[in-house]
Scaffold this active site. Structure first.
Site, PDB file in Angstrom:
ATOM      1  N   ARG A   1      59.969  85.973  26.256  1.00 15.20           N
ATOM      2  CA  ARG A   1      60.083  85.506  27.645  1.00 15.20           C
ATOM      3  C   ARG A   1      61.137  86.340  28.375  1.00 15.20           C
ATOM      4  O   ARG A   1      61.832  87.165  27.773  1.00 15.20           O
ATOM      5  CB  ARG A   1      60.428  84.014  27.712  1.00 15.20           C
ATOM      6  CG  ARG A   1      61.733  83.628  27.026  1.00 15.20           C
ATOM      7  CD  ARG A   1      61.868  82.096  26.963  1.00 15.20           C
ATOM      8  NE  ARG A   1      62.968  81.674  26.098  1.00 15.20           N
ATOM      9  CZ  ARG A   1      64.147  81.268  26.531  1.00 15.20           C
ATOM     10  NH1 ARG A   1      64.407  81.221  27.813  1.00 15.20           N
ATOM     11  NH2 ARG A   1      65.085  80.895  25.689  1.00 15.20           N
TER      12      ARG A   1
ATOM     13  N   ILE B   1      69.198  87.452  37.359  1.00 18.02           N
ATOM     14  CA  ILE B   1      67.760  87.730  37.245  1.00 18.02           C
ATOM     15  C   ILE B   1      67.033  86.396  37.069  1.00 18.02           C
ATOM     16  O   ILE B   1      67.513  85.501  36.362  1.00 18.02           O
ATOM     17  CB  ILE B   1      67.481  88.662  36.036  1.00 18.02           C
ATOM     18  CG1 ILE B   1      68.381  89.915  36.073  1.00 18.02           C
ATOM     19  CG2 ILE B   1      66.001  89.046  35.991  1.00 18.02           C
ATOM     20  CD1 ILE B   1      68.279  90.778  37.316  1.00 18.02           C
TER      21      ILE B   1
ATOM     22  N   VAL C   1      68.052  86.781  15.445  1.00 12.23           N
ATOM     23  CA  VAL C   1      69.056  87.812  15.147  1.00 12.23           C
ATOM     24  C   VAL C   1      70.293  87.253  14.440  1.00 12.23           C
ATOM     25  O   VAL C   1      71.178  88.016  14.059  1.00 12.23           O
ATOM     26  CB  VAL C   1      69.467  88.616  16.411  1.00 12.23           C
ATOM     27  CG1 VAL C   1      68.286  89.394  16.974  1.00 12.23           C
ATOM     28  CG2 VAL C   1      70.095  87.724  17.477  1.00 12.23           C
TER      29      VAL C   1
ATOM     30  N   TYR D   1      80.711  83.653  27.744  1.00 13.66           N
ATOM     31  CA  TYR D   1      79.541  84.566  27.740  1.00 13.66           C
ATOM     32  C   TYR D   1      79.979  85.954  28.205  1.00 13.66           C
ATOM     33  O   TYR D   1      79.654  86.965  27.575  1.00 13.66           O
ATOM     34  CB  TYR D   1      78.473  83.987  28.662  1.00 13.66           C
ATOM     35  CG  TYR D   1      77.326  84.917  29.015  1.00 13.66           C
ATOM     36  CD1 TYR D   1      76.220  85.042  28.185  1.00 13.66           C
ATOM     37  CD2 TYR D   1      77.334  85.644  30.217  1.00 13.66           C
ATOM     38  CE1 TYR D   1      75.150  85.876  28.534  1.00 13.66           C
ATOM     39  CE2 TYR D   1      76.267  86.473  30.562  1.00 13.66           C
ATOM     40  CZ  TYR D   1      75.186  86.592  29.717  1.00 13.66           C
ATOM     41  OH  TYR D   1      74.134  87.419  30.070  1.00 13.66           O
TER      42      TYR D   1
HETATM   43  N1  LIG Z   1      68.955  86.338  33.541  1.00 11.57           N
HETATM   44  C1  LIG Z   1      70.098  86.909  33.950  1.00 11.57           C
HETATM   45  O1  LIG Z   1      70.593  86.609  35.053  1.00 11.57           O
HETATM   46  C2  LIG Z   1      70.785  87.969  33.103  1.00 11.57           C
HETATM   47  C3  LIG Z   1      71.786  88.742  33.696  1.00 11.57           C
HETATM   48  C4  LIG Z   1      72.445  89.700  32.938  1.00 11.57           C
HETATM   49  C5  LIG Z   1      72.103  89.887  31.612  1.00 11.57           C
HETATM   50  N2  LIG Z   1      71.131  89.129  31.039  1.00 11.57           N
HETATM   51  C6  LIG Z   1      70.807  89.364  29.628  1.00 11.57           C
HETATM   52  O2  LIG Z   1      69.449  89.708  29.498  1.00 11.57           O
HETATM   53  C7  LIG Z   1      68.984  89.352  28.194  1.00 11.57           C
HETATM   54  C8  LIG Z   1      67.705  88.555  28.327  1.00 11.57           C
HETATM   55  O3  LIG Z   1      67.998  87.341  29.021  1.00 11.57           O
HETATM   56  P1  LIG Z   1      66.936  86.565  29.918  1.00 11.57           P
HETATM   57  O4  LIG Z   1      67.483  86.468  31.268  1.00 11.57           O
HETATM   58  O5  LIG Z   1      65.594  87.127  29.701  1.00 11.57           O
HETATM   59  O6  LIG Z   1      67.082  85.115  29.267  1.00 11.57           O
HETATM   60  P2  LIG Z   1      66.047  84.100  28.631  1.00 11.57           P
HETATM   61  O7  LIG Z   1      64.857  83.979  29.486  1.00 11.57           O
HETATM   62  O8  LIG Z   1      66.859  82.895  28.321  1.00 11.57           O
HETATM   63  O9  LIG Z   1      65.592  84.829  27.278  1.00 11.57           O
HETATM   64  C9  LIG Z   1      66.486  84.982  26.208  1.00 11.57           C
HETATM   65  C10 LIG Z   1      65.715  85.554  25.038  1.00 11.57           C
HETATM   66  O10 LIG Z   1      66.623  85.694  23.944  1.00 11.57           O
HETATM   67  C11 LIG Z   1      66.060  85.040  22.819  1.00 11.57           C
HETATM   68  N3  LIG Z   1      67.030  84.555  21.867  1.00 11.57           N
HETATM   69  C12 LIG Z   1      68.007  83.627  22.046  1.00 11.57           C
HETATM   70  N4  LIG Z   1      68.676  83.439  20.879  1.00 11.57           N
HETATM   71  C13 LIG Z   1      68.096  84.256  19.960  1.00 11.57           C
HETATM   72  C14 LIG Z   1      68.324  84.521  18.599  1.00 11.57           C
HETATM   73  N5  LIG Z   1      69.277  83.884  17.898  1.00 11.57           N
HETATM   74  N6  LIG Z   1      67.554  85.436  17.970  1.00 11.57           N
HETATM   75  C15 LIG Z   1      66.570  86.080  18.651  1.00 11.57           C
HETATM   76  N7  LIG Z   1      66.279  85.867  19.942  1.00 11.57           N
HETATM   77  C16 LIG Z   1      67.056  84.976  20.588  1.00 11.57           C
HETATM   78  C17 LIG Z   1      65.261  83.876  23.422  1.00 11.57           C
HETATM   79  O11 LIG Z   1      64.368  83.370  22.451  1.00 11.57           O
HETATM   80  P3  LIG Z   1      63.918  81.799  22.455  1.00 11.57           P
HETATM   81  O12 LIG Z   1      62.777  81.697  23.428  1.00 11.57           O
HETATM   82  O13 LIG Z   1      63.526  81.560  21.038  1.00 11.57           O
HETATM   83  O14 LIG Z   1      65.104  80.999  22.879  1.00 11.57           O
HETATM   84  C18 LIG Z   1      64.602  84.596  24.574  1.00 11.57           C
HETATM   85  O15 LIG Z   1      63.510  85.349  24.130  1.00 11.57           O
HETATM   86  C19 LIG Z   1      70.122  88.578  27.543  1.00 11.57           C
HETATM   87  O16 LIG Z   1      70.848  89.424  26.690  1.00 11.57           O
HETATM   88  C20 LIG Z   1      70.970  88.168  28.724  1.00 11.57           C
HETATM   89  O17 LIG Z   1      72.309  87.914  28.358  1.00 11.57           O
HETATM   90  C21 LIG Z   1      70.441  88.169  31.763  1.00 11.57           C
END
Ligand SMILES: NC(=O)c1ccc[n+]([C@@H]2O[C@H](COP(=O)([O-])OP(=O)(O)OC[C@H]3O[C@@H](n4cnc5c(N)ncnc54)[C@H](OP(=O)(O)O)[C@@H]3O)[C@@H](O)[C@H]2O)c1
Length: 249
Positions: free
Chosen positions: A20, A187, A66, A154
């Site tokens: 996702r 995002i 992970v 975080y």
């Molecule tokens: N959204 C933002 O505003 C934003 C901004 C800056 C950086 N980021 C970074 O972008 C990356 C992706 O985030 P996102 O926004 O796409 O968030 P998200 O929709 O919450 O997706 C997070 C993903 O990480 C996976 N995950 C969580 N714990 C895990 C584990 N122990 N092992 C393997 N996978 C795991 C989740 O899997 P499950 O479905 O199983 O939980 C999901 O696929 C992250 O590193 C986040 O910190 C996001």
């Protein structure tokens, strides 16, 4: 020397957290831009059904939490032809350093955002070296460049990812492995649900990130807010710290 023209064409990628959000968008963008195959890591294989049915055998689902050493080992054993590693999996819990939830939240952030990334990369580095040219793409955050106290714990782990990225890049200099740090702003994914701020799309992040990889860029600001924060950070890091502190209200 940074690798120039590192196109996804014909490459094989492994994306953690590909079920996702940003990870899924990156997997799709890689495939749309000609990657041969993507190993899509997810804690829940069933959550990859949608990607698998769309891309058939160009998506290889792998169970990958992970924080689980055995699952990392199995993933590395399966994905022997990888030359792009996208360390995307991440978690976010609200809070800073003085709330009662702090210690628990900090541990979860460290386990996934930092240890997960380090362990997966460590386990995969020999594969990446064998399959060079290669790329390691670490998803940090603008909050890794200046602490955002509403999500202070975080942020600290995303600053660690920034530092790890610099260290990996230095250690791999001359190895023909591009090491990219990606610093998104807010995002529109589940992670940022409920945060009342203008957000860019995961598709835009993926598009800009893969474009940046194609040009061998090391530091990527892949969305509207991060482009501005990136400029501010280069000019005045203290200003970014002060601006982020204001979110506390
Ligand atoms: N959204 C933002 O505003 C934003 C901004 C800056 C950086 N980021 C970074 O972008 C990356 C992706 O985030 P996102 O926004 O796409 O968030 P998200 O929709 O919450 O997706 C997070 C993903 O990480 C996976 N995950 C969580 N714990 C895990 C584990 N122990 N092992 C393997 N996978 C795991 C989740 O899997 P499950 O479905 O199983 O939980 C999901 O696929 C992250 O590193 C986040 O910190 C996001």
């Amino acid at each position: 020397m940074p690798i120039l023209n590192f196109s996804p064409e014909g490459k094989v990628a492994l994306v953690s957290g590909a079920n996702r959000g940003i990870g899924k968008a990156i997997a799709i963008e890689l495939l749309e831009k000609g990657a041969k195959k993507v190993y899509a890591g997810s804690r829940d294989i069933a959550a990859l059904e949608n990607l698998s049915s769309r891309y058939k055998d160009r998506i290889v689902p792998i169970r990958l939490d992970v924080t689980q050493d055995s699952e990392i080992a199995e993933a590395v054993d399966t994905a022997r032809d990888v030359n792009i590693l996208v360390n995307n999996a991440g978690v976010l819990q609200q809070g800073g350093f003085f709330s009662k939830e702090t210690l628990n939240a900090f541990k979860i952030h460290l386990d996934v955002n930092v240890w997960g990334l380090v362990k997966l990369t460590h386990a995969l580095i020999e594969t990446l070296k064998i399959n060079r040219p290669a790329a390691i793409i670490n998803i940090s955050s603008v909050s890794g460049l200046g602490n955002m106290p509403i999500i202070g714990s975080y942020s600290a782990t995303k600053a660690t990812v920034h530092s790890i990225t610099q260290g990996m890049r230095a250690e791999l200099a001359g190895e023909n492995i591009l090491v990219m740090g990606v610093y998104p702003g807010p995002i529109d994914t589940d992670m940022a649900k409920g945060v009342d701020i203008e957000k860019d799309t995961p598709e835009n992040v993926a598009k800009n990130l893969i474009e940046a990889m194609t040009h061998g860029e090391e530091d990527v600001f892949p969305d509207v807010m991060s482009v501005q924060v990136g400029k501010d950070y280069m000019a005045n890091p203290k200003g970014v710290e002060k601006a982020f502190a204001e979110y506390l209200g």
